[in-house]
Scaffold this active site. Structure first.
Site, mmCIF file in Angstrom:
data_model
loop_
_atom_site.group_PDB
_atom_site.id
_atom_site.type_symbol
_atom_site.label_atom_id
_atom_site.label_comp_id
_atom_site.label_asym_id
_atom_site.label_seq_id
_atom_site.Cartn_x
_atom_site.Cartn_y
_atom_site.Cartn_z
ATOM 1 N N GLU A 351 -27.382 3.537 -2.570
ATOM 2 C CA GLU A 351 -27.003 4.769 -1.884
ATOM 3 C C GLU A 351 -28.079 5.835 -2.065
ATOM 4 O OE1 GLU A 351 -22.659 6.014 -1.205
ATOM 5 O OE2 GLU A 351 -23.313 7.350 -2.816
ATOM 6 N N HIS A 382 -23.530 -20.648 -13.990
ATOM 7 C CA HIS A 382 -22.759 -21.731 -13.379
ATOM 8 C C HIS A 382 -22.358 -21.390 -11.952
ATOM 9 C CE1 HIS A 382 -22.403 -23.988 -17.171
ATOM 10 N NE2 HIS A 382 -22.451 -22.784 -17.717
ATOM 11 N N LYS A 510 -17.282 6.235 8.994
ATOM 12 C CA LYS A 510 -16.076 7.050 8.789
ATOM 13 C C LYS A 510 -15.672 7.763 10.081
ATOM 14 C CE LYS A 510 -17.274 9.549 5.172
ATOM 15 N NZ LYS A 510 -17.154 10.437 3.999
#
Length: 544
Positions: A351, A382, A510
């Protein structure tokens, strides 16, 4: 070409990269037994080993010349002196003031006075919760704290609270709700009692959609569970800059903990946003967290650049991103309590430095930022280490680990650290065809089988990593670590000539979401978007 990419320091690094890229890391180590001593730094109990990066003395000299060319010293001073270096929002970036032990001025005013005032307010409130003088509406003490926030109002506090679990006070359980998905809040509410729960609503503007949706649902649940509107004062507090909106929600403004517009969200855990941290571990440990960060601040602002951990870490990142064209960085803490550290750094780095234009508004012609991801060791071994060792994608990685553990299963820790050391060595050295052939020859395999297995057992190696070791993950050390990465990000932003303190990239989605939300309630097909978005919306509506 931009001014930066045609600058003398940049061109010198480009030429040098061509030369050092032909010298494998294992060769650099074979040529210089003192390599670790030359390319590692220590600050207090923190060790930074960058000797497994493709650098030599010339690399460091040229990177420091780039820092000088880009006026890094001046920018450190501008930040520390409270200049409005977040120019797109006309704000200073003074998170260092949140942990300062001496005056920090902005516009001629010592902002640490206000910081101390809020810290005293936090301390008084935390004490009341801990000594149980602040009680719920039924007279019972508070047993659960639910922090409702998102982004910087969640990632920092949850990361620190998880990392400092050995320091938690036993009488309080701490929960964090961030996702707009109702499952996150609903699952949390199933395990708590309205009469003994404190909600911390953390939103700088108190307008964040996700946070307010969760806060309103939490208030509704509280009222339905036996609490009254008058009882909200004992069970809801706010961390915000918007007193009016807090009051309209129903929270007593006296229960609002303030912070300031010069505190960026992703740099805010040191402020009142850290209230759930203080509630979880107590003020003594919260002050230790601040003190650790402050120690790193002093180091960053005063240490010579060649001995400066944030500067070196930032410049190594520039070297990898811009000259080796690395786009992916793994954050690999070999400490389960740091399992949220990669997610925290995702926001801090991506950001902050995920920008495409310079401070002057010109499009960059070089890479900025890097994709951050990770998982605690040894889980990652793993899962995705196969690609790291034998895949085709380019990456760099930071390995982090404490030398001492908190838990009583002390026999586990040497095994964990053995894996840490082994992985950094294996990624650097690899295993050559000759080494594999010799290994297989000792297994009494046929010549045909050896030739068949040979290419599958070779490890190319030459993968660059940085290792960070520390004595123990205590609050002060965690504060130092976080501040180390904060300042690393700032160093890189100065080199790239970008603003790391705004985040306009979060706005477009948004804005569109607000329009689409209204469309989801329509009784006719949606046609106002591209064909894909129309199709997705209409499919969703058909399933309701």
């Amino acid at each position: 070409m931009s001014t930066l990419t045609r600058s003398p320091a940049w061109l010198a690094l480009s030429a040098h990269q061509t030369e050092i890229a032909n010298r494998p890391l294992r060769t650099l180590f074979d040529e210089d037994p003192q390599r670790f001593d030359k390319f590692s730094l220590q600050f207090k109990d923190l060790l930074l080993d960058y000797s497994k990066q493709p650098v030599d003395a010339t690399t460091i000299r040229l990177l420091l010349a780039l820092a000088e060319q880009q006026k890094l010293v001046d920018w450190l001073g501008r930040m520390a002196n409270g200049e409005k270096i977040n120019f797109t929002e006309s704000r200073a970036a003074l998170h260092i003031a949140l942990r300062a032990n001496s005056p920090v001025f902005m516009d001629g005013v010592d902002v640490t006075q206000e910081v101390r005032r809020v810290l005293r307010q936090i301390e008084q409130f935390v004490q009341k919760i801990h000594n149980q003088s602040h009680r719920g509406y039924s007279g019972l003490p508070i047993t659960d704290v639910v922090n409702i926030g998102i982004g910087g109002s969640d990632l920092g506090p949850v990361m620190v609270t998880e990392a400092l679990k050995p320091y938690h006070l036993p009488q309080l359980r701490t929960h964090f709700v961030s996702n707009l998905d109702g499952a996150h809040l609903s699952d949390t509410l199933q395990h708590i009692n309205p009469a003994t729960t404190l909600f911390v609503i953390a939103s700088k503007t108190f307008t964040t959609q996700e946070t307010l949706a969760n806060a309103h649902s939490a208030r509704k649940w509280f009222l339905a569970g036996g609490g009254s509107k008058q009882d909200i004062a004992a069970h809801f507090v706010a961390v915000s800059t918007n007193r009016e909106a807090v009051s309209q929600f129903g929270i007593d403004p006296d229960n609002m903990f303030e912070f300031w517009d010069w505190v960026g969200g992703r740099y805010s855990l040191w402020s009142a946003i850290g209230l759930p941290i203080a509630l979880a571990v107590g003020m003594e440990h919260f002050h230790s967290l601040l003190a650790g960060a402050q120690a790193m601040d002093d180091h960053f602002l005063t240490a010579p650049f060649e001995q400066n951990l944030p500067v070196i870490l930032g410049l190594i990142g520039i070297w990898q991103i811009n000259f080796f064209h690395i786009t992916s960085q793994a954050i690999l803490p070999y400490d389960q309590s740091m399992h949220r550290f990669p997610a925290y750094l995702q926001q801090l780095e991506m950001e902050s430095n995920g920008k495409r234009v310079t401070r002057n508004g010109e499009a960059v012609d070089y890479s900025t930022g890097i994709i951050i991801w990770g998982e605690p060791g040894t889980n990652g071994q793993h899962a995705f280490y196969q690609l790291l060792h034998q895949g085709t994608q380019k990456f760099t990685a930071d390995f982090l680990a404490p030398c001492r553990c908190h838990h009583p299963l002390s026999e586990h820790h040497p095994m964990l650290l053995a894996n840490f050391f082994a992985q950094t060595e294996a990624l650097m050295r690899g295993k050559t065809e000759q080494e594999v052939r010799s290994e297989l020859a000792n297994q009494n395999l046929s010549a045909d089988l050896v030739e068949h297995l040979l290419p599958h057992r070779v490890f190319p190696g030459n993968h660059a990593t940085t290792s960070i070791l520390f004595k123990k993950l205590d609050p002060a050390t965690l504060g130092m670590l976080i501040a180390l990465y904060e300042h690393k990000v700032f160093v890189q932003s100065v080199i790239w000539e970008i603003n790391p303190f705004d985040q306009w990239g979060v706005e477009l989605g948004k804005q569109l979401a607000g329009k689409i939300l209204a469309e989801l309630a329509l009784d006719k097909p949606v046609t106002g978007h591209d064909a894909s978005t129309n199709g997705l919306i209409n499919f969703y509506r058909a399933q309701q």
